[in-house]
Write an enzyme that holds these catalytic residues in place. Structure first.
Site, short mmCIF file in Angstrom:
data_model
loop_
_atom_site.label_atom_id
_atom_site.label_comp_id
_atom_site.label_asym_id
_atom_site.label_seq_id
_atom_site.Cartn_x
_atom_site.Cartn_y
_atom_site.Cartn_z
N ARG A 16 64.69 31.43 -81.25
CA ARG A 16 64.71 32.26 -82.47
C ARG A 16 66.14 32.71 -82.77
O ARG A 16 66.59 32.70 -83.91
CB ARG A 16 63.78 33.48 -82.30
CG ARG A 16 62.30 33.10 -82.24
CD ARG A 16 61.41 34.33 -82.29
NE ARG A 16 61.48 35.15 -81.08
CZ ARG A 16 60.69 35.02 -80.02
NH1 ARG A 16 59.75 34.10 -80.01
NH2 ARG A 16 60.83 35.82 -78.97
N LYS B 9 61.43 46.85 -95.60
CA LYS B 9 60.38 46.12 -96.32
C LYS B 9 59.00 46.42 -95.73
O LYS B 9 58.86 46.53 -94.51
CB LYS B 9 60.66 44.62 -96.24
CG LYS B 9 59.49 43.77 -96.73
CD LYS B 9 59.63 42.32 -96.39
CE LYS B 9 58.41 41.83 -95.64
NZ LYS B 9 58.38 40.37 -95.48
N GLU C 253 56.41 45.70 -101.43
CA GLU C 253 55.89 44.32 -101.58
C GLU C 253 54.36 44.28 -101.64
O GLU C 253 53.70 44.20 -100.61
CB GLU C 253 56.39 43.45 -100.40
CG GLU C 253 55.90 42.01 -100.51
CD GLU C 253 56.43 41.10 -99.40
OE1 GLU C 253 57.16 41.57 -98.51
OE2 GLU C 253 56.10 39.91 -99.43
N LYS D 140 59.05 43.86 -104.72
CA LYS D 140 58.98 42.46 -104.26
C LYS D 140 57.57 41.94 -104.51
O LYS D 140 56.68 42.06 -103.66
CB LYS D 140 59.33 42.38 -102.77
CG LYS D 140 59.17 40.98 -102.19
CD LYS D 140 59.88 40.81 -100.87
CE LYS D 140 59.59 39.48 -100.24
NZ LYS D 140 60.46 39.13 -99.14
P1 13P Z 1 57.87 33.93 -98.61
O1 13P Z 1 58.98 33.80 -99.60
O2 13P Z 1 57.80 32.80 -97.63
O3 13P Z 1 56.55 34.25 -99.26
O4 13P Z 1 58.20 35.16 -97.68
C1 13P Z 1 58.68 36.31 -98.26
C2 13P Z 1 58.30 37.47 -97.43
O5 13P Z 1 59.13 38.23 -97.03
C3 13P Z 1 56.87 37.68 -97.16
O6 13P Z 1 56.69 39.00 -96.68
#
Ligand code: 13P
Length: 365
Positions: free
Chosen positions: A71, A161, A202, A244
């Site tokens: 990772r 986030k 998000e 988001k």
């Molecule tokens: P994706 O763009 O692969 O959907 O991932 C964005 C993300 O941060 C999901 O939480």
């Protein structure tokens, strides 16, 4: 013609934090500045915050075992691609990654900051079944969050986030699921601002299913309405957050797929109805679209002109898929993988101003 004096006083009201002209928010200035810096022209965010189980799934596609070392090696490629800071404003890290160093012992956060890239951190703890629901999910992680945010701030994070997930089915997303996830997003986001971290909010309406683009527009609209209601109740500063969301798309299994112009039109109609103009930026997730599709859709939105918010990206898969493909877990492929990342980032950088075109895809090979 607007009276210039009236214009000046309107601007003072909008920029004064509240109507008494007193700073209500301890970190108002930095929150506003960080949010704006994350959506600076031609730039967007790299989401590299995959949890242990998600990164394992991604590595499996290239037959690489997921270990702390693999990772680290992979993420070092992303964070040390020279020139990527022309297009990448910030990177969302996972708890393990914010504590990791490069192979030469430099903290990842320092490596990013030196390039002018802002480190961020995923702070939700993933989803769990919502009781008595039709298979719906609620995101966990509020308990002890204030203390975790303080630590992440000290480790160098400047934004955070939290992802909520809403699935479209015959009877979902339910009002209850939208309400519970909206409430959690409001609590999380206010806690972030208290610790001088810009919250990325998000609410993801998933692409899985055979639903039409109209259905996605309707469910995304309902979700955004509830989320902004919850954010408003939390008392936070809208100018110090980023949204988001998903783009408005037909389900993956829908027989009628949409052109970028249709996606752009449906997404913007929905957002103009439900996203307050005070929000500085909308940073889309890619959600399972192909990398090129995600770029084309973002480009089509920005090609329509100016909107109250910046329209940018916070892509995970759509920035990383070609990098994984080029890397294959082999150190001899590191340069090719960096090239693939730079290319994808530059295409999305162009999509920020509607100046991407398909010919750019040929430049890479
Ligand atoms: P994706 O763009 O692969 O959907 O991932 C964005 C993300 O941060 C999901 O939480």
């Amino acid at each position: 013609m607007v009276d210039p004096q009236l214009w000046i006083s309107l601007n003072e009201v909008v920029n004064s934090g509240n109507k008494w002209g007193v700073l209500m928010y301890e970190y108002e200035n930095t929150l506003r500045e960080t949010a704006r810096a994350l959506v600076a022209p031609n730039k967007g965010i790299l989401a590299a915050d995959e949890s242990f189980s998600t990164i394992e799934k991604r590595f499996k596609t290239i037959d690489v075992a997921s270990t702390a070392d693999s990772r680290r090696a992979y993420r070092e490629i992303l964070f040390t691609t020279s020139g990527s800071n022309e297009f990448i404003s910030g990177v969302i890290l996972f708890d393990e990654t914010i504590r990791q160093t490069t192979s030469e012992g430099q903290a990842f956060t320092d490596v990013l900051l030196k390039q002018g890239i802002i480190p961020g951190i995923k702070v939700d703890k993933g989803t769990t079944p919502l009781p008595f629901s039709r298979g719906e999910k609620i995101t966990e992680g509020l308990d002890g969050l204030r203390a975790r945010l303080k630590e992440y701030r000290q480790l160098g994070a400047r934004f955070a986030k939290w992802r909520a997930v809403l699935a479209i089915g015959e009877e979902t997303p339910s009002r209850y699921c939208i309400h519970c996830n909206g409430h959690a997003l409001g609590r999380y986001a206010a806690l972030c601002q208290e610790e001088d971290l810009v919250p990325i909010v998000e609410p993801e309406v998933l692409m899985e299913g055979a639903h039409s683009i109209d259905r996605c527009e309707k469910e995304t609209g309902k979700t955004l309405e509830a989320v902004f209601g919850a954010l408003d109740e939390s008392g936070l500063l809208l100018e110090g957050i980023l949204l988001k969301p998903n783009m408005v798309l037909p389900g993956k299994d829908c027989t009628i797929q949409a052109h970028p112009e249709e996606v752009a039109e449906a997404t913007l109609r929905c957002f103009l109805r439900h996203v307050p103009a005070a929000v500085p930026g909308v940073v889309f997730l890619s959600g399972g679209q192909s990398d090129v599709q995600a770029t084309k859709n973002l480009n089509a939105m920005n090609a329509l002109g100016k909107f109250p918010w910046e329209l940018s990206f916070s892509f995970g898969r759509a920035l990383q898929a070609p990098v994984l493909e080029a890397w294959q877990g082999e150190s001899r492929n590191i340069e090719a993988a960096k090239k693939a990342f730079y290319h994808r980032a530059s295409c999305n950088g162009a999509a920020r101003s509607g100046s991407y075109n398909e010919a750019m895809e040929k430049e890479v090979a």
